[in-house]
Design an enzyme around this catalytic site. Structure first.
Site, PDB file in Angstrom:
ATOM      1  N   GLY A 223       0.832  -1.198   0.000  1.00 55.28           N
ATOM      2  CA  GLY A 223       0.000   0.000   0.000  1.00 55.28           C
ATOM      3  C   GLY A 223       0.864   1.244   0.000  1.00 55.28           C
ATOM      4  O   GLY A 223       2.044   1.216  -0.375  1.00 55.28           O
ATOM      5  N   THR A 227       0.738   4.877   4.840  1.00 62.64           N
ATOM      6  CA  THR A 227       0.238   3.824   5.730  1.00 62.64           C
ATOM      7  C   THR A 227       1.369   2.911   6.191  1.00 62.64           C
ATOM      8  O   THR A 227       1.432   2.503   7.350  1.00 62.64           O
ATOM      9  CB  THR A 227      -0.841   2.998   5.020  1.00 62.64           C
ATOM     10  OG1 THR A 227      -1.860   3.852   4.514  1.00 62.64           O
ATOM     11  CG2 THR A 227      -1.450   1.970   5.955  1.00 62.64           C
ATOM     12  N   GLU A 246       5.529  -3.184   1.336  1.00 63.56           N
ATOM     13  CA  GLU A 246       5.705  -2.912  -0.095  1.00 63.56           C
ATOM     14  C   GLU A 246       4.956  -1.613  -0.350  1.00 63.56           C
ATOM     15  O   GLU A 246       3.716  -1.586  -0.273  1.00 63.56           O
ATOM     16  CB  GLU A 246       5.131  -4.054  -0.931  1.00 63.56           C
ATOM     17  CG  GLU A 246       5.506  -5.460  -0.460  1.00 63.56           C
ATOM     18  CD  GLU A 246       7.002  -5.723  -0.329  1.00 63.56           C
ATOM     19  OE1 GLU A 246       7.391  -6.544   0.504  1.00 63.56           O
ATOM     20  OE2 GLU A 246       7.777  -5.094  -1.087  1.00 63.56           O
ATOM     21  N   CYS A 280       2.418   1.134  -8.745  1.00 64.15           N
ATOM     22  CA  CYS A 280       3.507   1.642  -7.909  1.00 64.15           C
ATOM     23  C   CYS A 280       4.765   1.864  -8.731  1.00 64.15           C
ATOM     24  O   CYS A 280       5.618   2.642  -8.380  1.00 64.15           O
ATOM     25  CB  CYS A 280       3.797   0.659  -6.791  1.00 64.15           C
ATOM     26  SG  CYS A 280       4.112  -1.000  -7.398  1.00 64.15           S
TER      27      CYS A 280
HETATM   28  N1  NAD Z   1       5.329  -1.671  -3.686  1.00 62.00           N
HETATM   29  C1  NAD Z   1       4.289  -2.363  -4.126  1.00 62.00           C
HETATM   30  O1  NAD Z   1       4.360  -3.581  -4.356  1.00 62.00           O
HETATM   31  C2  NAD Z   1       2.973  -1.667  -4.347  1.00 62.00           C
HETATM   32  C3  NAD Z   1       2.027  -2.313  -5.145  1.00 62.00           C
HETATM   33  C4  NAD Z   1       0.789  -1.687  -5.342  1.00 62.00           C
HETATM   34  C5  NAD Z   1       0.514  -0.459  -4.751  1.00 62.00           C
HETATM   35  N2  NAD Z   1       1.472   0.142  -3.989  1.00 62.00           N
HETATM   36  C6  NAD Z   1       1.202   1.455  -3.395  1.00 62.00           C
HETATM   37  O2  NAD Z   1      -0.061   1.414  -2.752  1.00 62.00           O
HETATM   38  C7  NAD Z   1      -0.702   2.693  -2.857  1.00 62.00           C
HETATM   39  C8  NAD Z   1      -2.094   2.527  -3.426  1.00 62.00           C
HETATM   40  O3  NAD Z   1      -2.799   1.600  -2.628  1.00 62.00           O
HETATM   41  P1  NAD Z   1      -3.842   2.063  -1.499  1.00 62.00           P
HETATM   42  O4  NAD Z   1      -4.290   3.465  -1.745  1.00 62.00           O
HETATM   43  O5  NAD Z   1      -4.856   1.002  -1.391  1.00 62.00           O
HETATM   44  O6  NAD Z   1      -2.914   2.064  -0.184  1.00 62.00           O
HETATM   45  P2  NAD Z   1      -3.376   2.387   1.319  1.00 62.00           P
HETATM   46  O7  NAD Z   1      -2.148   2.508   2.106  1.00 62.00           O
HETATM   47  O8  NAD Z   1      -4.384   3.474   1.351  1.00 62.00           O
HETATM   48  O9  NAD Z   1      -4.171   1.048   1.780  1.00 62.00           O
HETATM   49  C9  NAD Z   1      -3.544  -0.212   1.785  1.00 62.00           C
HETATM   50  C10 NAD Z   1      -4.220  -1.100   2.831  1.00 62.00           C
HETATM   51  O10 NAD Z   1      -3.966  -0.573   4.134  1.00 62.00           O
HETATM   52  C11 NAD Z   1      -5.191  -0.340   4.838  1.00 62.00           C
HETATM   53  N3  NAD Z   1      -4.987   0.826   5.682  1.00 62.00           N
HETATM   54  C12 NAD Z   1      -4.993   2.128   5.301  1.00 62.00           C
HETATM   55  N4  NAD Z   1      -4.711   2.932   6.338  1.00 62.00           N
HETATM   56  C13 NAD Z   1      -4.527   2.108   7.419  1.00 62.00           C
HETATM   57  C14 NAD Z   1      -4.211   2.304   8.798  1.00 62.00           C
HETATM   58  N5  NAD Z   1      -4.030   3.527   9.298  1.00 62.00           N
HETATM   59  N6  NAD Z   1      -4.083   1.218   9.619  1.00 62.00           N
HETATM   60  C15 NAD Z   1      -4.262  -0.029   9.120  1.00 62.00           C
HETATM   61  N7  NAD Z   1      -4.577  -0.289   7.842  1.00 62.00           N
HETATM   62  C16 NAD Z   1      -4.703   0.767   7.000  1.00 62.00           C
HETATM   63  C17 NAD Z   1      -6.226  -0.155   3.755  1.00 62.00           C
HETATM   64  O11 NAD Z   1      -7.520  -0.446   4.226  1.00 62.00           O
HETATM   65  C18 NAD Z   1      -5.749  -1.152   2.707  1.00 62.00           C
HETATM   66  O12 NAD Z   1      -6.206  -2.456   3.045  1.00 62.00           O
HETATM   67  C19 NAD Z   1       0.203   3.540  -3.743  1.00 62.00           C
HETATM   68  O13 NAD Z   1       1.032   4.338  -2.936  1.00 62.00           O
HETATM   69  C20 NAD Z   1       1.046   2.514  -4.462  1.00 62.00           C
HETATM   70  O14 NAD Z   1       2.303   3.023  -4.877  1.00 62.00           O
HETATM   71  C21 NAD Z   1       2.701  -0.418  -3.772  1.00 62.00           C
HETATM   72  O1  LIG Z   2       1.274  -1.574  -8.594  1.00 67.46           O
HETATM   73  C1  LIG Z   2       2.339  -2.066  -8.381  1.00 67.46           C
HETATM   74  C2  LIG Z   2       3.155  -2.923  -9.293  1.00 67.46           C
HETATM   75  C3  LIG Z   2       2.381  -3.931 -10.126  1.00 67.46           C
HETATM   76  C4  LIG Z   2       3.295  -4.747 -11.060  1.00 67.46           C
HETATM   77  N1  LIG Z   2       4.288  -5.449 -10.283  1.00 67.46           N
HETATM   78  C5  LIG Z   2       4.187  -6.763 -10.089  1.00 67.46           C
HETATM   79  O2  LIG Z   2       3.250  -7.414 -10.479  1.00 67.46           O
HETATM   80  C6  LIG Z   2       5.369  -7.373  -9.345  1.00 67.46           C
HETATM   81  C7  LIG Z   2       5.430  -8.860  -9.476  1.00 67.46           C
HETATM   82  C8  LIG Z   2       4.633  -9.539  -8.371  1.00 67.46           C
HETATM   83  O3  LIG Z   2       4.387  -8.921  -7.313  1.00 67.46           O
HETATM   84  O4  LIG Z   2       4.301 -10.726  -8.576  1.00 67.46           O
HETATM   85  C9  LIG Z   2       4.030  -3.867 -12.070  1.00 67.46           C
HETATM   86  O5  LIG Z   2       5.274  -3.824 -12.006  1.00 67.46           O
HETATM   87  O6  LIG Z   2       3.400  -3.298 -12.943  1.00 67.46           O
END
Ligand code: NAD
Ligand SMILES: O=CCC[C@H](NC(=O)CCC(=O)O)C(=O)O
Length: 489
Positions: A223, A227, A246, A280
């Site tokens: 996320g 968070t 992540e 992300c």
């Molecule tokens: N690095 C990665 O693999 C990856 C992959 C996908 C998305 N992301 C990142 O995630 C973000 C988008 O996702 P999002 O908006 O759903 O993230 P988010 O942090 O708003 O929410 C993620 C999860 O955390 C929970 N959550 C939120 N605030 C919380 C708190 N205070 N305490 C406990 N739980 C809480 C939410 O309900 C949700 O289940 C972007 O910043 C994106 O870059 C990272």
């Molecule tokens: O939103 C974040 C990244 C999504 C995607 N990355 C992966 O799927 C990583 C591989 C895995 O977790 O299995 C991307 O790079 O587009």
């Protein structure tokens, strides 16, 4: 009667907390409604997971693989229905939702290989007895998922966690509850024993109740960095609980010395605007040389971007990008664009909110070279910021000038330039002449800085799902061939 949206100890139950719903962000229609899990239900789910953990962890790895492979079969049998579910819950185009389901299916075999390679059993010879390296599950772990890949990314924690013998409390994003419910029903059909996987639907209160509960042995989070940092602070002083974070990125893409301009523009578009910029790994900052080639690339990029099709997830022909996750997210991108204009940015292609009651937006490009103290923020949408440079190392320094470090890329015909870029750039995913989105599940996936806490996911997720146990073993206790000095028997 309330919709039974919580899955606790093998039973579907109505939540006892606040009601919440999910809107189809492309059509502005409610697609799901339910009540959040209460703190008492979180507690009950954790107790159920604890009760189930010994028997699940005592199964052979092969027996656990069988169940997880049945889940992959369920995914394959239901791939079109799940893809439509993802499209309706997120707004993303169906063609892309189908790739997400394919990634979920592929995750199973990859995770089996990763478990065996990263956390399998190794025996080493020793003079008296046998030396083993084995791995054991942490026990009861919480998985938090984001909204942008509501199937694939929580799956990337759940599958390796279950394979390792953990039991799981799954807290999906409150923005994509329908996908979570659909996915857990496929796990149920796959025959997971009661209590092994529990679904706790809810908003932040439910998340807080789960993250703060002392009954979990670890928490695997995907996320936002906001968070993630909050959770990191919450787990401070609790080193006994494993935490995998992540998080977000503010990813750079540098272009220098390319001969194929259309190919470069394609990879820029694929990096910046896929998933309506809601990945992300999306490119957020594009560094172009301040010369004729940079001008030509920018002109072509503007032309191609203006022709990008945004539309409904089920449109035919399919759009490149569907809706963002919510009207609020769409408005947030407009606000980010305006903030950059106020700081001195020049709009080259305006990011437009196409329909005020939906999350359909068109991608935008903004020239930001003149902005001093450029804000190091992740704008999680289809807005690409352009910076012009005259010196390659200055461009790399600017690309590294971020608290994040998830993905980065160079588009260039020069291998020498790439080798220099590779040595200098700080990121967990570094690509050359390929988009910086679309990372492989068969590789580690994680970033440095504010993008993670050094627990890469994907192929390395196995590492945080089990702990190593080193053993030396002999069939019977026996005297050593030679006593230590000073001992008399
Ligand atoms: N690095 C990665 O693999 C990856 C992959 C996908 C998305 N992301 C990142 O995630 C973000 C988008 O996702 P999002 O908006 O759903 O993230 P988010 O942090 O708003 O929410 C993620 C999860 O955390 C929970 N959550 C939120 N605030 C919380 C708190 N205070 N305490 C406990 N739980 C809480 C939410 O309900 C949700 O289940 C972007 O910043 C994106 O870059 C990272
Ligand atoms: O939103 C974040 C990244 C999504 C995607 N990355 C992966 O799927 C990583 C591989 C895995 O977790 O299995 C991307 O790079 O587009």
């Amino acid at each position: 009667m309330s919709h039974a949206v919580q899955f606790i100890n093998g039973q579907w139950l109505a939540g006892e907390g606040k009601s919440f719903s999910s809107l189809d962000p492309a059509k502005n229609q409610q697609v799901w409604q339910g009540q959040a899990a209460s703190a008492e239900q979180v507690d009950a789910a954790i107790n159920a997971a604890r009760a189930a953990q010994y028997s699940w962890g005592d199964l052979s790895f092969e027996a656990r693989v069988e169940v997880v492979k049945r889940f992959a079969e369920q995914l394959a049998e239901n791939k079109e229905a799940l893809a439509l579910c993802i499209a309706r819950d997120t707004g993303k185009a169906l063609w892309e939702s189908r790739t997400e389901v394919a990634a979920m299916i592929g995750k199973v075999d990859i995770s089996v290989r990763a478990y065996e390679e990263r956390t399998g059993t190794k025996e080493n010879p020793m003079p008296q007895g046998r030396a083993f390296i084995r791995h054991k599950p942490h026990g009861v772990v919480a998985v938090f998922g984001p909204y942008n890949f509501p199937g694939h990314l929580p799956n990337g924690h759940i599958v390796p966690a279950l394979l390792a013998g953990n039991t799981v409390l799954f807290k999906p994003s409150e923005l994509t509850p329908m996908v979570a419910e659909h996915t857990v029903k496929l796990w149920e059909k796959a025959g997971l024993p009661a209590g092994v996987l529990n679904l706790l639907q809810g908003e932040v209160d439910t998340g807080k109740a789960l993250a703060s509960h002392d009954g979990i042995d670890g928490l695997f989070f995907t996320g936002s960095s906001r968070t993630g940092h909050y959770l990191h602070q919450q787990f401070a002083g609790r080193p006994e609980k494993i935490l995998a974070l992540e998080m977000g990125g503010n990813n750079p893409l540098i272009v220098q010395d390319v001969s194929n301009i259309d190919a470069a523009v394609h990879d820029i578009v694929q990096s910046a605007f896929i998933s309506a910029g809601q990945r992300c790994t999306c490119a957020r900052k594009l560094f172009l040389p301040a010369n004729a080639q940079g001008d030509a690339i920018l002109a072509r990029l503007i032309e191609v971007t203006r022709n990008i099709k945004t539309g409904l997830y089920d449109a035919d022909p399919q759009p490149f990008i569907g809706a963002m996750i919510s009207v609020a997210a769409a408005k947030g991108m407009r606000a980010a664009q305006q903030q950059l204009v106020d700081l001195g940015g020049e709009v080259l292609v305006e990011l437009q909110h196409l329909q005020s009651d939906t999350a359909l937006v068109s991608p935008g490009i903004i020239e930001c070279s003149n902005i001093k103290n450029f804000p190091d923020e992740e704008h999680f949408g289809p807005l690409l910021k352009v910076f012009r440079f005259t010196d390659f190392d200055t461009a790399i320094d600017a690309a590294n000038n971020t608290s994040f470090g998830l993905s980065a890329g160079l588009l260039s015909d020069s291998q020498e330039l790439y080798q220099h870029f590779y040595r200098r750039i700080r990121a967990g995913i570094v690509n050359w002449n390929r988009p910086i989105t679309g990372a492989s599940s068969a590789a580690p996936f994680g970033g440095i800085g504010g993008s993670g806490n050094h627990r890469a996911s994907a192929y390395y997720a196995a590492d945080y799902c089990a702990y190593p146990v080193a053993s030396v073993e002999l069939d019977q206790v026996s005297m050593p061939e030679q006593l230590s000095p000073g001992l008399t028997f």
